[in-house]
Structures are given as C-alpha cells and as structure tokens.
Design a protein around this motif. Structure first.
Motif, PDB file in Angstrom:
ATOM      1  N   LEU A  28     -11.998   7.615  11.338  1.00 57.46           N
ATOM      2  CA  LEU A  28     -12.460   5.750  10.702  1.00 57.46           C
ATOM      3  C   LEU A  28     -13.371   5.122  11.352  1.00 57.46           C
ATOM      4  N   SER A  87      -5.324   0.525  11.871  1.00 56.26           N
ATOM      5  CA  SER A  87      -5.864   0.040  10.805  1.00 56.26           C
ATOM      6  C   SER A  87      -5.000  -1.749  10.941  1.00 56.26           C
ATOM      7  N   ALA A 141      -3.890   6.481   9.517  1.00 58.50           N
ATOM      8  CA  ALA A 141      -4.487   5.528   9.349  1.00 58.50           C
ATOM      9  C   ALA A 141      -3.927   3.911   9.151  1.00 58.50           C
ATOM     10  N   ARG A 148      -2.569   6.696  -6.351  1.00 60.61           N
ATOM     11  CA  ARG A 148      -2.023   7.483  -5.293  1.00 60.61           C
ATOM     12  C   ARG A 148      -1.814   7.647  -3.878  1.00 60.61           C
ATOM     13  N   ILE A 149      -2.906   6.890  -3.086  1.00 57.99           N
ATOM     14  CA  ILE A 149      -2.668   7.026  -2.063  1.00 57.99           C
ATOM     15  C   ILE A 149      -1.698   5.277  -1.563  1.00 57.99           C
ATOM     16  N   ALA A 164       1.887   7.259  -1.539  1.00 60.85           N
ATOM     17  CA  ALA A 164       2.020   8.314  -0.447  1.00 60.85           C
ATOM     18  C   ALA A 164       2.670   6.778   0.600  1.00 60.85           C
ATOM     19  N   LEU A 165       2.079   6.045   0.160  1.00 57.98           N
ATOM     20  CA  LEU A 165       2.130   4.935   2.007  1.00 57.98           C
ATOM     21  C   LEU A 165       3.342   3.798   1.167  1.00 57.98           C
ATOM     22  N   ASP A 166       4.027   4.041   0.304  1.00 54.56           N
ATOM     23  CA  ASP A 166       4.919   3.152  -0.126  1.00 54.56           C
ATOM     24  C   ASP A 166       4.693   1.809  -0.436  1.00 54.56           C
ATOM     25  N   LEU A 167       3.640   1.507   0.130  1.00 55.24           N
ATOM     26  CA  LEU A 167       2.647  -0.010   0.636  1.00 55.24           C
ATOM     27  C   LEU A 167       2.705  -1.009  -0.936  1.00 55.24           C
ATOM     28  N   ASP A 168       3.545  -1.255  -1.310  1.00 53.49           N
ATOM     29  CA  ASP A 168       3.721  -2.684  -2.670  1.00 53.49           C
ATOM     30  C   ASP A 168       2.464  -3.650  -1.768  1.00 53.49           C
ATOM     31  N   VAL A 217       2.308  -4.786   9.355  1.00 63.96           N
ATOM     32  CA  VAL A 217       1.251  -4.995   7.780  1.00 63.96           C
ATOM     33  C   VAL A 217       1.270  -6.132   6.923  1.00 63.96           C
ATOM     34  N   PHE A 218       2.814  -6.371   6.724  1.00 63.20           N
ATOM     35  CA  PHE A 218       3.050  -8.231   6.475  1.00 63.20           C
ATOM     36  C   PHE A 218       2.449  -8.969   7.898  1.00 63.20           C
ATOM     37  N   GLY A 227      -0.360  -6.947   1.992  1.00 61.40           N
ATOM     38  CA  GLY A 227       0.692  -7.714   3.115  1.00 61.40           C
ATOM     39  C   GLY A 227       0.354  -9.079   2.760  1.00 61.40           C
ATOM     40  N   SER A 250      -4.332  -0.887   4.154  1.00 57.66           N
ATOM     41  CA  SER A 250      -3.123  -1.414   4.811  1.00 57.66           C
ATOM     42  C   SER A 250      -4.194  -2.936   5.028  1.00 57.66           C
ATOM     43  N   VAL A 251      -5.240  -3.354   5.157  1.00 56.47           N
ATOM     44  CA  VAL A 251      -5.421  -4.853   5.689  1.00 56.47           C
ATOM     45  C   VAL A 251      -6.179  -5.602   3.875  1.00 56.47           C
ATOM     46  N   ALA A 261      -6.667   4.318   2.597  1.00 58.40           N
ATOM     47  CA  ALA A 261      -5.465   4.066   3.231  1.00 58.40           C
ATOM     48  C   ALA A 261      -5.639   2.908   4.532  1.00 58.40           C
ATOM     49  N   THR A 262      -7.159   3.053   4.764  1.00 64.69           N
ATOM     50  CA  THR A 262      -7.619   1.932   5.419  1.00 64.69           C
ATOM     51  C   THR A 262      -6.626   0.349   5.001  1.00 64.69           C
ATOM     52  N   ASP A 312      -9.456  10.050   2.136  1.00 68.58           N
ATOM     53  CA  ASP A 312      -7.803   9.664   2.166  1.00 68.58           C
ATOM     54  C   ASP A 312      -7.448   8.502   2.738  1.00 68.58           C
ATOM     55  N   ILE A 313      -7.808   9.118   4.142  1.00 67.70           N
ATOM     56  CA  ILE A 313      -7.875   8.238   5.247  1.00 67.70           C
ATOM     57  C   ILE A 313      -8.701   6.713   5.178  1.00 67.70           C
ATOM     58  N   GLU A 314      -9.800   7.054   4.909  1.00 67.31           N
ATOM     59  CA  GLU A 314     -10.515   5.431   4.741  1.00 67.31           C
ATOM     60  C   GLU A 314     -10.285   4.866   3.213  1.00 67.31           C
TER      61      GLU A 314
END
Lengths: 500, 500
Positions: B263, B136, B132, A258-259, A262-266, B104-105, A140, A136-137, A132-133, A128-130
């Motif tokens: 990670l 990241s 994470a 799913r991730i 959970a991160l609320d990352l749109d 992130v942004f 944005g 995340s990158v 998320a990485t 999951d953390i991978e």
C-alpha cells in the motif's frame, strides 16, 4: 519507457472474483529481470486492451516456459479466446492513490480527487487492498456531504448514463433492504406506470439476501436486457423490470460493493452514493427511498433513519434528483414467500387480487406507489393512495405487469421445488420476535437464490397466537443435503422465532 | 456447530505470498451447500492444525472431483506433505474485527482490543483486505501514543521473546533507512561487543532496498541461525549478526509489513511499533535509533525527525526500553559499495583499516558505536567515541568481527560479478545532488540483492568537482539483460546525479 516482455497468455481456469491475477513461474526471466514477486502489480497488454494484475508465483510445472497464466477476469478484460502473445511490464503508477493517501491523512477530497479515484477503480487499476484502504478511510462518517456528492457524481460519470427524451419526470424507488420477502418493486412499477408515469426500473440480484428483485423477476421472465432492449421495453410499456448488472451503470459501484461486503463495512456515505449514482445514471428525476427500521433490519433506530433520510435528500438535490424518504416498519418479513419463486407467487397473488394475497405486502406496495404518484401528480398522499388502490383492484396494474413481462420475454410459469418440509411449532405462545437475518440465512441455506424454487413460505406474523403443532413455515429445496443443512441450522437457532 | 466436509487437499504449486487460498471446483458440493464463492473465507483443518483461507473458484479440469487445491502458505501451515484428507467449513467469525470497526468509527483502541487484533493477525485469521483496513485506519497519525504502546506490546506478546540471563544491559541499534550503502551495523556490533557489551543483533533482509544487513552478512557467513544457535554464538562472542526472519520475533510484523509495503502506507505509529517490538522481543534493554534526514531519505525534515525521535523515546520508555535517537545526514549514500558484496567490501576495508576504506562509513560507524558505548558506560560521548576509534585502529574490532563470523559459519571470500560496466561523466561540474531512491533502484535493476555480487561501486560524493570522462560508478551484474536494463534506466533518469 519501462521494459516490456512478451509471454504467451493461458486461461488457467481460476476465478479470483474481480481482481485480476497473473500466475508466473518462479524462474520466469521476466520476474527475474523486473524483480516481480507475489503481489507485484503488472500491466498486461494485447493490442489496445490492457489489464493490471497482481502476480502469484507458481512452480515451474504449473505453467509452461514462456507462458503466463491469467485469471478469468484478466482473460475477459483482454478478450482472449486462445493462447495469445501478450506484453507484460511494470504497472504504471496509479496517480489517484495520492488522493487516497491524502484522505488517509485526514484531508477532505475535492471533486477532482474523487473523480480520479473512481475512474481508476472502475478501470480496475486498484488492487483489492487499495480499494479496502479507500473504503476504510471513507467509512465511519468520514465523508462530509460535499464528498458524498462528489463521490455520487464521480460514480455516475464513470459509467453509462440513460436519457429519456420527451420525459420531464422519470421515477424510481429503492429500499434500503434487510427485510426478507419485501418484494414491492414490481407492484409499485406496475401501478405507477399503469397511471402513465415513466418508471424504467433496473434492479440488482441478491447480494447477501435470499432474493433480489432481479432474481424474483427472472423466475417470471427474461431480465438480462441490454440497453437497446431496455429502451424498446420502456417505449412499449412505459416501464421495465430488468437486471441492472447487464448494463454498465455506475461500474465502480460493482467493484466497491464486492470489497465492502467482504469487509462488512457499512459506510453510510458510500451507501448513499451507491444508491443515488445508479438512479442518476438510469436517468431518474424522482426517487422514493424506503427505509425500514427494526431491531434486525439494516437500520435499527429512528434517529439513524432520520439522519440517513436527510443525507439522501441533500445529496440527491445536489445531483439534480428529487428524493423523498419514508421510514417504514422493519420488524418482520413482508408477505409469506422468501426466495425468488415464493416471492413471485406473492406478487402474482397481490396483482390478481386473490383472496390469499398477503395483506402486508399489498398495503406496503400501495403506500409506496401512493408516494410515487404523489411525487408525480402533487395530488396529496390520500388521493394518490386511493388512485393506487383503484389501479390495483381494477386489474389495470396486473395488465400493465403482464405487458412489461411479455415485452421483456416469455411469461414463465413458476416451478415447484423438489423437496418440501413442513415445520410445526413445538410449543405455543404469542409470537413476539422474528430474527430477519437468521430467517434470511435459513432461506439461503435451503438453496435460494441459486436454486430459484428454494426458500420458505412463512405462516406466522408478529402478534399471532400460535399453538403447539401449528405450521410455522414450509421449507423448499432442490436437494436433500440443502434441506437437511437448513433444518439443522433452524434447530440450532432457537431464537429465530421468540414466543411468550 | 457448523457443517464440516471432507475433501482431499492438493498442493497446486501457487505461491500467493502469505494469504492462504483454497482453490475449489465450481461444482463442488461443499461450495454448493455452503454458498462458498470466490473470496468466501473457509477454515481448513487437519488434526490439530487449521488455516483460514479465501476461496478461488476453478474450472472442473483444474482440480479433480472431491479435491481442494491449496496455496503454498496453506500447505505449509497445515504441514501437509502429500494428498491428505482435510475438513472444510465456514471460517469462524473473527471477533477482533469488531475492534477494527471500532477504530474505523474513530474510537481509540484499548490494550485488549490491540492484543486481540494482533494475535488474530499473527494467527493468519485476517484476509489481506482486512489487514489493509486495520493499517489504513491506524495510519495518518490516527494512533495516539497509548495505542502505539499497546500495539508494540501486543506485537511482542504475539511472538517469541529472548532473554539473556546474567546480563542487565543488552544493546541494539536501528537505522530508519533510505540511504544506499549505509551498512554500519556490523561495524557497530563488532566495536561495541569488542568493548565487552552484549549486542545480539538480528537484522532483516532487503525489503525495498538493494541490500539489508542480513544480505550483506550472508555474503560473508551463514546468517540463517535458529534460536539455539544464536544463543551459542552470543555465549561464545557476546554478539551475533544474523537474519531475524529465521526466528519468530514479532510475527505479526511480518504480516503487516507485507501489506504496508504493497500500500506504500508509511504509518508512523505502525513503524515505531514494528521497530521497537523487535527490539523488546530480542531482549534489548538499550537501543540507539539512527534517523537520517535528507531530501530523498525516508525522513525529509528536521521537524519530522524530531517528532519521530520523541515518539520512539516515549514508546520505548513505556515498554521498558531505553531509546536514544540521533539525527544524521541523509543527503547521500554512505561508503562506496551498494549491493550485498560491494557493501561487504567496504565493511572489511573499514575493519582492516585499509587506506582505501570509505571515511564516511567509518566516521558514521564510530559516531553510532560511540553513542552505544556512552549508553553502556555513561562516560560521555567524547570519551566513548575515542574508545570506539581505539578498538577499530587496534584491530580489536576486526578480530571480534572474525570471531562472530566464524562462530556463525565459514568466513566466505567475496565473489566477483560476471559483468562490469564503468560509467563516466559526460559533462563536468560540481556534484550537487544524488537521488538516493533512484540510485537504489539502479542497483536493484542490476540484480541486487537477488544476485549478491550485483550492485554498484560509486566514485563520487556531494561537492566533488567532476570532469567529463571521470568515472562515476562501476555497475556489477550477473547477466547481460540486467546490466542493459539497469543502464537503460540510468540513461532515462538524467537527474540521478545533478551537477552545476
């Protein structure tokens, strides 16, 4: 060849969602020899199947000596149904993580990078953390248009792909979401397929909303169709209205969503790839994307909507998909019902042309169906909308809906919820604002979509003059606890409706 | 005020490392009413204590009705020692996640953002995937120098901070790591404090290496000292050589390192903040940073080392810490022993000026001690190194080491490992390369640092002419399985030593 050890695998009844977990004794000789501690990644194999799992260390009384406990997802992926010997060892290095690291360091990903990452994610090789990485990158605005195209194609390639031999044009629609009650899909599918165009529609269940199209359709018929059944329904009727999760289209997307949630990352690029990969995998050639814009909708400004529309169209084109985007009003809920059964009531009222049918839902469905018909027949939007209207008023769309529903299963009658509560306005005024998100939360607290009959029926629209004592909504629930909790939430959120 | 429910909390013996997990029945009325599913974040409170945990859903036979199972970390943070009623409800929104999203942004974080994030992380309010995400988007050179300074200061502020009243100058040293056997710290501390300078040194245990300074010192004396004891030892001797994990310096760092390691993300800014925050929190005013450079060391080129040195110096200055960096040879292991006990043997041989003492370890320690003495006395490096040499040769450094060890606990004698295996060269030649990473892995597979006596004694150095049959190393282990597994790894990795 790294060492492998044999342990007996037990289902210990823990559902970790999708990440697989191996529960190992702290004094397990395998942990000792291999240096496994909590969060180590191990590979567990039996026959030709294997899963990669994260270790959780447990006290010796939890797991018998010589055993390893496995989470539900690991048990399912290994297809174990009893205590079975499994091989356990260090997980192989996941080579595509080097590509994720490349993106961490600000470099763009090429087609091969993206394919390797998505294949490994859909094979459940990432923790999951991978994941998320990776997300995340890429969020944005860090994915360029080429990367979004590669991501979309990689997601398609990682799953099954439907083909519709003999059909040059296959239609689909998608709404970016965020509007409670906006259940246009079954209407659009009925109208467009009544006009003779192929529209095999697979939909999702609710993720964060009180109902998804699959939830609403499930209150009316069977939606858990596998591929062969979907093909049969589409051959019989020219359409379907099923749950996409039952087929393996774009499986990486299920993991990523799913991730992301959970991160609320749109992540915009991620969202475009998610939507379009499912369309391409389902064999669509033409897709209409509905982008509602409003202060509490998912997209909040016209300029955001315009940029999104442009990206959707370009990425679609690169993936061989004709995409048309329309920007619609997202200021308030659509129809009156919110929740699977209540939304189904609205649907049926529109299809049956009942007097009490919600006009906004009907008009919205006709607009969307008109656009799809125009994409199919190049007849101009005005003619297309007129045609959509005729198919609805003549009852042809309803007959087509009944054919689809009956081809999928039994046409069920809608249940009544056990508890109803009518909420009246305390003060009057003109209704100026409805908070879509809070309204959705209210419906979810009443039990939707878990209890299909739970939800709301809303009696007010923006601009209405409301007097003290007028009914605002009826709340439906299957337990007193849920009803009370939902109402408590309503009392605390006095800005859910704003009057002046 | 969101709803709160009471359940009885059970320790179910699962160690998830640091993330707290709440194991809840799928039919639990709390899950039902609140919509909790696997991965939902919940707040669990008892009295004034609370933890935020991720939900895992379990079968009804795992947890009795009306109960919730808690992972070890949750049990510890709530200080529960028996089945206890706890309150459970939705976790509060973690406001600092908005700052993570800002990063992130692509926006820079200011001092307040960074403090809020680090405070929440050290309060264990972030899930692993949220950590994470933070790591990241900060990795890959995405932290500017201001952000690294804010991060360092935030990490200091989130934990305890030591003060050494009456001392204007407090010395520390740190090595970036990656060289097996490089155990200079106890030597430098003994020499520098023998010269009358304060050097209260707290060290880490091994994270990915076969031994940390704390592991090596633990084979000689007690290292688990709490703050009051550290103060006493430092007052008595002017120094200490203890384990930093026993005191609460920079607690956020412990959380971050766990995810960073999983990670394999070597965020430069993060690493600088991690190192310097612990120095500032420990009350240091002057720190020497040793940056070994070599093809299989952590830092692989002179230019990387130079940039790192410049960042360390600038960030240190902004945090009130005088930092001197030196770049050293990182091409091969230091000394002969690898593993806690074997490294302790080397240490003692150097301190006792024994004939067989490894010259490279001694020279390296004298270089580092010279630099610290020069920082303290401004006497010039040549004079300082001469002084370090005299303190060693006169036995003053050894007597000081004994004082520190005895002030911390009993001076233990070193154990012998149960199994020894001598490995000889098959072919001869000039030794051209040693893979530090593979050598470290070999020592770990033999059981180090878990078994303190396990590890290696290495008899060859780069440039040595080795004949077939010459001894390369002795392997020490406490079990036959570990010995065999380590040797199997050695046979498979024929490039561990390269001859020509």
């Amino acid at each position: 060849m790294p060492n492998q050890y044999t342990l007996k695998a037990l289902d210990i009844g823990i559902n970790t969602h999708q990440e697989s977990v191996a529960y190992m004794r702290e004094d397990c000789p395998v942990c000792r020899a291999e240096g496994f501690t909590s969060n180590s990644r191990v590979k567990i194999s039996v026959g030709s199947r294997s899963v990669v799992a994260s270790v959780n260390v447990v006290d010796s009384q939890v797991i018998p000596e010589g055993h390893v406990g496995l989470s539900k997802s690991a048990i399912q992926r290994l297809a174990l149904d009893s205590v079975t010997d499994v091989m356990i060892g260090h997980a192989d290095v996941v080579a595509s993580l080097a590509s994720v690291r490349k993106k961490v360091f600000g470099n763009s990903l090429d087609e091969a990078d993206m394919q390797a990452i998505i294949t490994d994610i859909s094979d459940h090789l990432y923790s999951d953390i991978e994941i998320a990485t990776f997300l995340s990158v890429c969020a944005g605005g860090r994915l360029n248009i080429d990367e979004i195209v590669y991501l979309t194609q990689a997601m398609v390639n990682a799953g099954k792909r439907l083909h519709w031999p003999g059909h040059d044009a296959v239609f689909d629609k998608h709404c970016i979401g965020g509007l409670p009650g906006n259940r246009t899909t079954p209407l659009v599918v009925s109208i467009v397929s009544a006009a003779g165009h192929l529209m095999p529609k697979t939909s999702s269940r609710a993720i964060t909303s009180p109902a998804g199209t699959a939830d609403t359709m499930e209150s009316l018929t069977n939606v858990n169709l596998e591929l062969a059944d979907i093909r049969r329904v589409v051959n019989e009727t020219g359409a379907c209205l099923t749950w996409g999760g039952a087929v393996n289209l774009s499986p990486a997307d299920d993991v990523l969503i799913r991730i992301e949630r959970a991160l609320d990352l749109d992540g915009e690029g991620q969202m475009i790839a998610s939507v379009l990969s499912k369309k391409v995998a389902a064999g669509s050639t033409h897709t209409l994307i509905d982008i509602p814009v409003g202060p509490t909708a998912k997209v909040r400004s016209g300029s955001d909507a315009g940029r999104l529309a442009s990206l959707f169209t370009q990425v679609g084109a690169a993936c061989g998909l004709k995409v048309r985007c329309i920007i619609t009003d997202g200021s308030q809920p659509v129809g009156r019902g919110i929740g699977p059964v209540e939304e189904a009531r609205d649907l049926l009222a529109v299809l049956r042309c009942e007097d009490n049918a919600p006009v906004d839902l009907r008009d919205r469905a006709l607009l969307l169906a008109g656009h799809v018909l125009d994409m199919a027949e190049h007849c101009g939007l005005e003619v297309a909308q007129q045609k959509a209207m005729e198919l609805l008023i003549s009852g042809e769309a309803y007959r087509q809906f009944c054919r689809i529903v009956e081809s999928q299963g039994v046409f069920k009658s809608l249940p009544e919820a056990h508890y109803q509560h009518t909420e009246n306005a305390v003060l009057g005024g003109t209704l100026r604002r409805i908070d879509n998100r809070k309204l959705a939360r209210l419906a979810k607290l009443s039990g939707a979509p878990f209890s299909p009959g739970a939800g709301l029926r809303l009696y007010v629209k923006l601009g209405d003059e409301v007097n003290a004592g007028d009914t605002l909504f009826t709340l439906y629930s299957e337990s007193e606890g849920e009803r009370d909790y939902a109402l408590e939430y309503y009392r605390e959120n006095t800005d859910l409706f704003v009057f002046d």
